[in-house]
Design a protein around this motif. Structure first.
Motif, PDB file in Angstrom:
ATOM      1  N   ARG A 160      -7.523   5.290   4.712  1.00 32.34           N
ATOM      2  CA  ARG A 160      -6.508   6.196   4.174  1.00 32.34           C
ATOM      3  C   ARG A 160      -5.870   7.054   5.263  1.00 32.34           C
ATOM      4  O   ARG A 160      -4.707   7.444   5.161  1.00 32.34           O
ATOM      5  N   ASP A 187      -7.089  -2.228   4.745  1.00 28.22           N
ATOM      6  CA  ASP A 187      -5.893  -1.571   4.210  1.00 28.22           C
ATOM      7  C   ASP A 187      -5.824  -1.899   2.721  1.00 28.22           C
ATOM      8  O   ASP A 187      -6.540  -2.776   2.234  1.00 28.22           O
ATOM      9  N   GLY A 188      -4.969  -1.193   2.001  1.00 24.64           N
ATOM     10  CA  GLY A 188      -4.846  -1.440   0.574  1.00 24.64           C
ATOM     11  C   GLY A 188      -5.767  -0.584  -0.266  1.00 24.64           C
ATOM     12  O   GLY A 188      -6.036  -0.888  -1.431  1.00 24.64           O
ATOM     13  N   TYR A 230      -2.465   5.944   6.838  1.00 28.45           N
ATOM     14  CA  TYR A 230      -1.269   5.842   5.997  1.00 28.45           C
ATOM     15  C   TYR A 230      -0.037   6.496   6.637  1.00 28.45           C
ATOM     16  O   TYR A 230       1.044   5.891   6.654  1.00 28.45           O
ATOM     17  N   TYR A 279       0.806   4.195  -3.451  1.00 32.83           N
ATOM     18  CA  TYR A 279       0.439   5.610  -3.403  1.00 32.83           C
ATOM     19  C   TYR A 279       1.386   6.513  -4.197  1.00 32.83           C
ATOM     20  O   TYR A 279       1.055   7.674  -4.453  1.00 32.83           O
ATOM     21  N   ARG A 286      -4.151  -6.843  -3.466  1.00 32.53           N
ATOM     22  CA  ARG A 286      -4.927  -6.269  -2.364  1.00 32.53           C
ATOM     23  C   ARG A 286      -5.044  -7.264  -1.211  1.00 32.53           C
ATOM     24  O   ARG A 286      -4.879  -6.899  -0.041  1.00 32.53           O
ATOM     25  N   ASN A 330       0.823  -1.212   0.000  1.00 28.78           N
ATOM     26  CA  ASN A 330       0.000   0.000   0.000  1.00 28.78           C
ATOM     27  C   ASN A 330       0.856   1.260   0.000  1.00 28.78           C
ATOM     28  O   ASN A 330       0.503   2.261  -0.623  1.00 28.78           O
ATOM     29  N   ASN A 359      -1.665  -7.655   0.445  1.00 27.21           N
ATOM     30  CA  ASN A 359      -1.403  -6.470   1.254  1.00 27.21           C
ATOM     31  C   ASN A 359      -2.155  -6.532   2.580  1.00 27.21           C
ATOM     32  O   ASN A 359      -1.615  -6.180   3.637  1.00 27.21           O
ATOM     33  N   TYR A 377      -0.441  -6.356   6.129  1.00 30.78           N
ATOM     34  CA  TYR A 377      -0.852  -5.314   7.068  1.00 30.78           C
ATOM     35  C   TYR A 377      -1.248  -5.903   8.414  1.00 30.78           C
ATOM     36  O   TYR A 377      -0.900  -5.357   9.469  1.00 30.78           O
TER      37      TYR A 377
END
Length: 439
Positions: free
Chosen positions: A410, A327-328, A413, A148, A352, A144, A355, A359
Motif C-alpha cells: 500500500r 500489488d492489488g 500507491y 481505491y 487481482r 489498483n 493487475n 503492475y
C-alpha cells in the motif's frame, strides 16, 4: 552536362503518423479522459463498507464533522494516526453529510486531479505531449488505482497532495508559489508524517540539474527552508492541540513507535505484522497513557535494532520485497467490506492477477526507462541529472522509510502515477525510434 539530383524529404512512416495523431489530436486526449473518468465512476457502483484502517479514519471524520473532536474509540482525545485525512473528509461531511457515497465522490474529485497532475507533470518532466498522454492512459486503466476510489483510506487524497506539491515547486516562478507548496506539503505531512523528506529531495534535483551549482546554492537553500518552514507552521497548530489535550508534545501522531516496533522484533517478517507478544507487552501496562505507550514501543524497537543489527539488516530485503513485489491490495478492502464479494470472488481474484501482471510491466518499464534516459542524455550531450529523476526520487523515499519501519505494498500507491508517467515516456520514445528507422 551534369545532372543535379533533387532530394525530397522522406515521407513519415505510418507509425510516425499515428504517433503524431496520438500526441496532437484533441479527440484522443478527450477519449483518454473519458476512459479515466468512466472506470472510476464504475467502481463507485460497488457497495463497500470501511473496514480496518479505513473504518478508523471514517469514524474520526464523522466525529469531527459532528463537532465532537478527534477522539479514540473510548471517547478520549487522541493523536493516534495522522489526522490530515479525517480532517479533510470531515470538512466534506459537514457540508454534504457523512456517507460512503460522499466519500467516494470526494475521492473521485481527488482522482481526477491526480489525472490532471499526471498529464501536467508528464509534459513538464519529459517535454512530450505524447508521453504525457501515454502516462495518463497507463494510469487510467491501472486496476489498483481504480480500486481505491471508493475506499476510506488515505492513498487517493494523499497522492493528489503529493503531486500538487511537486508541481508547485517544479513550475514555480515566484515565492508565493513556494508558500503554496509549503502549505500543500504541510497538510500532506498531516496525512503521512514522512512527507517532509520529499522537500529536500526536490530541491536537490533542482540544485544539481544545472551548471554553476555553488552560485545557485544559497538561493535554492533559502527557497527550500521557506517551503519547509511553511510546512512546519502548517503542522504546528495540531502539535499545540496535542499538548493541550494530551499534556505531551506530540508533533503529528502517536503511532510511530508502535509501527517501528511491529516491524522490528524477533518474529518480524518484514511486513506490518504485530506479534502477539509485542501487543501483549504494550497492552499489559494499563498505567501508561497513549503517548507513553508509543514512547515505550519506540524504545523497545530501537533497543531491538541496537541489540540485533544483523537481524535488522537481514529484514531489509524482506521489507523491500513486501513494499515493491505485490500489488492489488485494494482487493482486501472489498474482501472485508463488500457484501457481494463471495458471489463475485472469482472476478475479484482474476482482476487481482491481471493487475499484478500489469503492475509488473509498469515496474519493468520504470526500471528500463532509467537506463534508456541516461543513454539518451549522454548521446545528446545533456547533464544526466534533470527533472526526469523526480519519479525515481519519489520512489526512493518510501523505500528508505520501509527499511527502518516495515514494508506494505500500500505504501507504494502514491508512487504509481510517477511510474506511469515514466513508463509512458519510454513507450513513446521506443516507438519514435522505431518510426524513425521505418522512415
Amino acid at each position: 552536362m551534369s545532372a543535379q539530383v533533387i532530394r525530397f524529404p522522406t515521407p513519415p512512416s505510418p507509425l510516425a503518423q499515428r504517433l503524431e495523431w496520438f500526441g496532437t489530436e484533441r479527440s484522443v486526449l478527450l477519449a483518454i479522459w473519458a476512459l479515466y473518468f468512466a472506470l472510476r465512476v464504475a467502481v463507485l457502483m460497488i457497495d463497500v463498507a470501511p473496514t480496518s484502517d479505513a473504518e478508523w479514519y471514517y469514524i474520526r471524520a464523522v466525529s469531527l464533522a459532528a463537532g465532537n473532536g478527534y477522539l479514540d474509540n473510548t471517547g478520549a482525545p487522541t493523536a493516534f494516526w495522522p489526522p490530515g485525512w479525517p480532517i479533510a473528509l470531515s470538512l466534506v461531511f459537514s457540508q454534504f453529510g457523512a456517507s460512503t457515497v460522499v466519500l467516494g465522490l470526494f475521492n473521485l474529485v481527488s482522482a481526477m486531479l491526480i489525472g490532471g497532475l499526471t498529464l501536467a507533470l508528464g509534459r513538464r518532466l519529459f517535454g512530450s505531449e505524447a508521453a504525457a498522454r501515454a502516462g495518463l492512459l497507463l494510469l487510467a486503466i491501472y486496476p489498483n488505482a481504480i480500486g481505491y476510489v471508493p475506499l476510506a483510506l488515505t492513498e487517493v487524497f494523499y497522492t493528489m497532495l503529493l503531486m500538487a506539491g511537486c508541481w508547485a515547486i517544479v513550475t514555480r516562478t515566484n515565492r508565493w508559489q513556494l508558500v503554496g507548496a509549503g502549505l500543500i506539503f504541510g497538510f500532506a505531512t498531516l496525512v503521512k508524517a514522512q512527507t517532509v523528506v520529499v522537500i529536500p529531495l526536490l530541491f536537490a534535483i533542482e540544485w544539481l540539474r544545472q551548471r554553476n551549482i555553488w552560485q545557485r546554492f544559497p538561493r535554492l537553500f533559502g527557497e527550500g527552508l521557506l517551503v519547509l518552514g511553511v510546512a512546519i507552521l502548517t503542522v504546528l497548530p495540531w502539535s499545540v492541540r496535542n499538548h493541550a489535550q494530551l499534556d505531551h508534545w506530540v508533533l503529528i501522531s502517536t503511532n510511530g513507535g508502535y509501527t517501528l516496533l511491529t516491524g522490528n522484533h524477533d518474529t518480524a517478517t518484514g511486513d506490518y505484522t504485530p506479534d502477539a507478544l509485542v501487543v501483549k507487552h504494550l497492552m499489559a501496562r494499563p498505567g501508561l497513557d497513549e503517548v507513553s505507550r508509543d514512547a515505550e514501543a519506540k524504545r523497545l524497537g530501537l533497543e531491538w535494532i541496537e541489540q540485533n543489527p544483523g537481524k535488522f539488516l537481514a529484514l531489509a530485503p524482506k521489507k523491500l520485497m513486501r513494499l515493491w513485489l505485490p500489488d492489488g491490495e485494494a482487493e482486501w478492502a472489498y474482501q472485508g467490506g463488500a457484501p457481494g464479494y463471495e458471489r463475485f470472488e472469482a472476478v475479484y481474484r482474476a482482476m487481482r492477477y491481471a493487475n499484478q501482471a500489469y503492475y509488473a510491466v509498469l515496474m519493468l518499464a520504470f526500471a528500463a526507462a532509467f537506463f534508456v534516459m541516461l543513454m539518451k542524455r549522454h548521446r545528446d550531450g545533456q547533464r544526466w541529472i534533470g527533472w526526469w529523476l523526480l519519479p525515481y526520487g519519489i520512489a526512493l523515499y518510501p523505500t528508505l522509510i520501509c527499511v527502518v519501519f516495515s514494508g506494505q505494498s500500500r505504501f507504494h500507491y502514491p508512487v504509481m502515477p510517477f511510474v506511469c508517467i515514466t513508463a509512458g515516456w519510454l513507450f513513446v520514445h521506443l516507438l519514435n525510434r522505431r518510426a524513425d528507422r521505418a522512415g
